[in-house]
Design a protein around this motif. Structure first.
Motif, short mmCIF file in Angstrom:
data_model
loop_
_atom_site.label_atom_id
_atom_site.label_comp_id
_atom_site.label_asym_id
_atom_site.label_seq_id
_atom_site.Cartn_x
_atom_site.Cartn_y
_atom_site.Cartn_z
N ASN A 133 54.23 45.95 90.90
CA ASN A 133 54.14 47.47 90.54
C ASN A 133 54.10 47.72 88.98
N LYS A 177 52.93 50.18 87.31
CA LYS A 177 53.50 51.45 86.83
C LYS A 177 52.39 52.00 85.53
N HIS A 186 57.51 55.90 95.90
CA HIS A 186 58.50 55.41 94.73
C HIS A 186 59.47 56.46 94.04
N GLU A 236 64.62 49.90 97.64
CA GLU A 236 64.56 49.49 96.19
C GLU A 236 65.69 50.70 95.68
N ALA A 246 69.00 49.87 90.66
CA ALA A 246 68.72 48.47 90.25
C ALA A 246 67.16 48.55 89.47
N ILE A 247 66.74 49.50 89.53
CA ILE A 247 65.25 49.69 89.08
C ILE A 247 64.97 49.76 87.55
N GLY A 248 64.55 48.61 87.14
CA GLY A 248 64.36 48.59 85.46
C GLY A 248 65.74 48.53 84.83
N GLY A 259 63.58 46.16 92.52
CA GLY A 259 64.63 46.40 91.73
C GLY A 259 65.19 45.11 90.91
N SER A 260 64.68 44.88 89.52
CA SER A 260 64.99 44.06 88.80
C SER A 260 64.76 42.66 89.16
N LEU A 315 59.06 44.26 95.79
CA LEU A 315 58.19 44.95 94.93
C LEU A 315 58.66 44.83 93.49
N VAL A 316 57.67 44.24 92.62
CA VAL A 316 58.15 43.81 91.25
C VAL A 316 57.64 44.61 90.28
N GLY A 317 58.59 45.15 89.39
CA GLY A 317 58.18 46.14 88.32
C GLY A 317 57.82 45.24 87.04
N GLY A 318 58.81 45.45 86.14
CA GLY A 318 58.74 44.96 84.94
C GLY A 318 58.21 43.41 84.90
P1 PGA Z 1 61.76 46.66 88.12
O1 PGA Z 1 61.09 47.80 89.20
O2 PGA Z 1 61.31 45.47 88.97
O3 PGA Z 1 61.16 46.73 86.90
O4 PGA Z 1 63.18 47.14 88.56
C1 PGA Z 1 60.61 47.81 90.40
C2 PGA Z 1 60.10 48.93 91.27
O5 PGA Z 1 60.18 50.02 90.30
O6 PGA Z 1 59.28 49.07 91.80
#
Ligand code: PGA
Length: 247
Positions: free
Chosen positions: A9, A11, A93, A165, A169-171, A210-211, A230-233
Motif C-alpha cells: 500500500n 499511500k 483502510h 491492521e 501498529a500502522i506506520g 502494521g509495520s 498488507l505492507v505500507g512503508g
Molecule cells: P505500515 O502501513 O506498513 O507503514 O505500518 C500498513 C498499512 O497502513 O497498510
C-alpha cells in the motif's frame, strides 16, 4: 490451501515515473515467488503501470467510490479502475476511516460495489490502542467484519481478502506480535465461519498489516491463520518489499 497474498500500500507516495521504475524492478525481483503479489499504487500511476504488461505484479487501488458514476467530484468509480487494469482495491483502510470519516456502512457499500464490478476488495479492519487497552479488540473487529460483509453472498465472500491492521501498529514501527496478530485473525475467521460456514471461512485469505518488514514477516507467516501481509512503508523500497514477498 490458501495462496498467500502480499500487497503493498503505497499511500500518497510516488509519481508516475517513480512508480513505473519501482514496478519494473519489482517484477523481476519477485518473478519466481509462489505468492500473489499486489501493488496498490496512487490512482495517477495505475494506467502507466497497467501499460507495462506486468504478469507477476497485480495492480490494486487504495480506495474507490461505490457508485457506477455520478456527481461525486474527486471520486473514482469501480468501472474506472477496471478500465485501467486494476484487480484489487483496498477498502476501509483505517486512514480512510479516521481521516476521511468512512463508516462501516460506507465500507460495506464499497465492498459490495467492488464485488459487483469484479474487483477483489482488500477489506481492512482493526482497533485503536485505546480500544485494545479497554479489551474491546475482538468485539470491535467482529462488528467491523459483520457490517462489511452484510449482503455479501457466500461465493463472493470467499474471494474477499481481509486485512487485520491494528491502528497502533500502522506506520509506528510497532508491530503486533505474531501471537497478537494470530489471535485476532483467528477470531476473524471464526466470525466468518459463523456468517458463511467453515468451508468458506477457511477459503478466505486474511492478511496482517502494521509495520511489516523483512525482519518480522517469517514469524507472522508461520502462524496458521495468517495468509499474507498488507505492507505500507516497507513496500516503497523494492529491496524490502521483495524480501517480504520471499519471506
Ligand atoms: P505500515 O502501513 O506498513 O507503514 O505500518 C500498513 C498499512 O497502513 O497498510
Amino acid at each position: 490451501m490458501r495462496t498467500p497474498i502480499i500487497a503493498g500500500n503505497w499511500k500518497m507516495h510516488k509519481t508516475m515515473p517513480e512508480a513505473v521504475e519501482v514496478c519494473r524492478r519489482l517484477e523481476e525481483m519477485v518473478e519466481d515467488s509462489a505468492v500473489d503479489v499486489v501493488v496498490c499504487a496512487p490512482f495517477t500511476a495505475l494506467s502507466a503501470l497497467s501499460a507495462l504488461g506486468l504478469t507477476k505484479l497485480k495492480l490494486g487501488a487504495q480506495n474507490m467510490h461505490f457508485a457506477d458514476e455520478g456527481a461525486f467530484t474527486g471520486e473514482i468509480a469501480p468501472g474506472m479502475l477496471i478500465d485501467v487494469g486494476v484487480q484489487y482495491v483496498i477498502v476501509g483502510h483505517s486512514e480512510r476511516r479516521e481521516i476521511f470519516g468512512e463508516t462501516d456502512e460506507l465500507v460495506n457499500k464499497k465492498v459490495r460495489a467492488a464485488i459487483t464490478h469484479g474487483l477483489t476488495p482488500i477489506l481492512c479492519v482493526g482497533e485503536t490502542l485505546d480500544q485494545r487497552k479497554e479489551g474491546k479488540t475482538e468485539t470491535l473487529v467482529q462488528g467491523q467484519i459483520r457490517k462489511a460483509f452484510a449482503g455479501v453472498a457466500p461465493e463472493a465472500a470467499s474471494e474477499v481478502v481481509v486485512a487485520y491492521e491494528p491502528i497502533w501498529a500502522i506506520g509506528t514501527g510497532e508491530t503486533a506480535t505474531a501471537e497478537q496478530a494470530e489471535e485476532v485473525i483467528a477470531t476473524i475467521r471464526a466470525t466468518l465461519s459463523e456468517l458463511y460456514g467453515t468451508e468458506i471461512a477457511e477459503a478466505i485469505r486474511i492478511q496482517y498489516g502494521g509495520s511489516v518488514k523483512p525482519a518480522n514477516i517469517s514469524e507472522l507467516m508461520a502462524k496458521p491463520n495468517i495468509d499474507g501481509a498488507l505492507v505500507g512503508g516497507a513496500s516503497l523500497k523494492p529491496e524490502d518489499f521483495s524480501a517480504i514477498v520471499k519471506f
